[in-house]
Write a protein that holds these residues in place. Structure first.
Motif, mmCIF file in Angstrom:
data_model
loop_
_atom_site.group_PDB
_atom_site.id
_atom_site.type_symbol
_atom_site.label_atom_id
_atom_site.label_comp_id
_atom_site.label_asym_id
_atom_site.label_seq_id
_atom_site.Cartn_x
_atom_site.Cartn_y
_atom_site.Cartn_z
ATOM 1 N N ARG A 69 10.827 -15.500 -7.075
ATOM 2 C CA ARG A 69 10.783 -14.074 -7.419
ATOM 3 C C ARG A 69 11.515 -13.267 -6.364
ATOM 4 O O ARG A 69 11.503 -13.626 -5.185
ATOM 5 N N VAL A 70 12.134 -12.162 -6.784
ATOM 6 C CA VAL A 70 12.696 -11.190 -5.840
ATOM 7 C C VAL A 70 12.081 -9.850 -6.184
ATOM 8 O O VAL A 70 12.198 -9.386 -7.327
ATOM 9 N N ASN A 71 11.375 -9.267 -5.221
ATOM 10 C CA ASN A 71 10.658 -8.002 -5.429
ATOM 11 C C ASN A 71 9.784 -8.058 -6.679
ATOM 12 O O ASN A 71 9.757 -7.122 -7.480
ATOM 13 N N GLY A 72 9.110 -9.163 -6.871
ATOM 14 C CA GLY A 72 8.172 -9.270 -7.983
ATOM 15 C C GLY A 72 8.809 -9.659 -9.315
ATOM 16 O O GLY A 72 8.095 -9.893 -10.285
ATOM 17 N N THR A 73 10.130 -9.741 -9.354
ATOM 18 C CA THR A 73 10.790 -10.098 -10.618
ATOM 19 C C THR A 73 11.247 -11.556 -10.567
ATOM 20 O O THR A 73 11.830 -11.997 -9.575
ATOM 21 N N LEU A 74 10.987 -12.290 -11.648
ATOM 22 C CA LEU A 74 11.406 -13.693 -11.711
ATOM 23 C C LEU A 74 12.924 -13.794 -11.598
ATOM 24 O O LEU A 74 13.636 -13.000 -12.234
#
Ligand code: HEC
Length: 186
Positions: A69-74
């Motif tokens: 994840r990056v900043n909560g996004t897959l």
């Protein structure tokens, strides 16, 4: 440079030849572990690293690679260079760790699935619209009743498995010669 050549010669000789160059390092002023120091108010020579200090060994700067994840996004795509070796590794690990439940082909047909009462391992072939990070996170953190496999597979192996699952999806969902594959082969 003039220093290095005689120093290297001495090091190679491997014996205790007194050398001003080497001795200077040995006898220079320095603190040893747990030594006391009058310089600091608490008297300890070993200092606590400043807040936020990160060990050199820890992978930083690439949460997408290590967590999926990056900043909560897959993450949408596998953050590794893909080549034949990675796919071969993924195939090997998939067959060892995943296939007994999700099936050799990823279609969910397996001996374990036949005998599982609680919840069946789903076919992975129907998840082609999910981002790559979804598979990495499922394997890393576990998914519902499925446990985490982070202990069995390191980060690279987990991404390699994701790459192999993608290959299985492509192989099974692709159309040969513009025609859908016959049903029994899907
Ligand atoms: C012991 C059986 C078992 C093994 C081994 C296993 N899984 Fe699962 N997996 C399941 C079950 C059961 C579910 C559904 C869990 C739920 O819905 O609660 C699941 C769910 C998943 C999902 C989420 C599916 C969705 O709907 O989004 C993915 C992705 C997945 N598994 C991939 C893998 C991969 C890759 C491996 C190998 C590293 C693996 N699994 C190993 C049983 C297993």
């Amino acid at each position: 440079m003039r220093w290095l050549i005689p120093a290297a010669g001495l090091a190679l000789a491997g014996c205790n030849i007194p050398s001003e160059f080497l001795q200077r390092m040995e006898s220079q002023a320095k603190y040893e572990y747990y030594e006391t120091s009058e310089f600091w108010a608490d008297g300890r020579a070993m200092r606590t690293p400043p807040e936020g200090t990160v060990p050199r060994e820890r992978p930083v700067g690439n949460p997408g690679l290590t967590t999926g994840r990056v900043n909560g996004t897959l993450v949408s795509s596998i953050p590794l260079e893909l080549n034949h070796e990675v796919l071969a590794l993924g195939q090997k690990k998939y067959n060892i760790v995943c296939s007994q439940c999700h099936g050799r082909l990823g279609d969910g047909n397996s001996v374990v699935a036949e005998n599982m009462a609680l919840r069946l391992p789903p076919s992975l072939l129907q998840l082609s619209d999910k981002p790559d990070g979804h598979f990495f996170v499922a394997v890393t953190e576990g998914y519902g009743v499925m446990p985490s496999f982070a202990g069995e597979l390191n980060i690279q192996e987990r991404w390699a498995v994701v790459a192999y699952v993608r290959a299985l999806q492509q192989a099974r969902n692709s159309q040969a010669g513009g025609q859908p594959l016959p049903q029994e082969n899907r």
